[in-house]
Design an enzyme around this catalytic site. Sequence first.
Site, PDB file in Angstrom:
ATOM      1  N   HIS A  41       0.889  -1.162   0.000  1.00 52.17           N
ATOM      2  CA  HIS A  41       0.000   0.000   0.000  1.00 52.17           C
ATOM      3  C   HIS A  41       0.924   1.209   0.000  1.00 52.17           C
ATOM      4  O   HIS A  41       1.893   1.255   0.776  1.00 52.17           O
ATOM      5  CB  HIS A  41      -0.887   0.027   1.257  1.00 52.17           C
ATOM      6  N   CYS A  63      -4.345   2.037  -4.844  1.00 52.39           N
ATOM      7  CA  CYS A  63      -3.516   3.061  -4.188  1.00 52.39           C
ATOM      8  C   CYS A  63      -2.191   3.262  -4.911  1.00 52.39           C
ATOM      9  O   CYS A  63      -1.690   4.384  -4.989  1.00 52.39           O
ATOM     10  CB  CYS A  63      -3.276   2.685  -2.725  1.00 52.39           C
TER      11      CYS A  63
END
Length: 164
Positions: free
Chosen positions: A38, A108
Amino acid sequence: MDEDGTYPVKLYIYDLSRGMARQLSPLMLGKQLDGIWHTAVVVHGKEFFFVGEGINSCPPGGTPLGEPDSVVDMGFTEVSAELFMEYLTSLAESTYGADKYKLFEHNCNTFSSEVAQFLTGKKIPSYITDLPSEVLSTPFGQALRPLLDSIVINPGGSNITGQR
């Protein structure tokens, strides 16, 4: 802001698996993955990231994920905070709205790479953006795809456009 009128840009990298990917990937996928990444872009004193509810922000390191596993210095930008927020608002209304999140194709990391390129002219490291295709290139990844496609990553933060 530095003396020369530029602002530092950092990439925060988190391993959502907390080390489990490194241990289990050879067994499950037949190849080594160092993490399930992430990412977020930190600029103008805030951390910006794209999740299932859209573009969010928080103080740097302020999500429940805590401090990042690593930080990459992406360089500097001349883009002001005001112009950057206008850019993010336009992204939130077009390509990065809440309904646009897809775990493998539009996540993301896609957002971080596009934003970093806008700010600095540089994309984020390819080992992060290539991860979905690496997972999907395995039989286990293909078998898990329907389940994984239903997963939405949301580490918290405030939606920048106030939409939920």
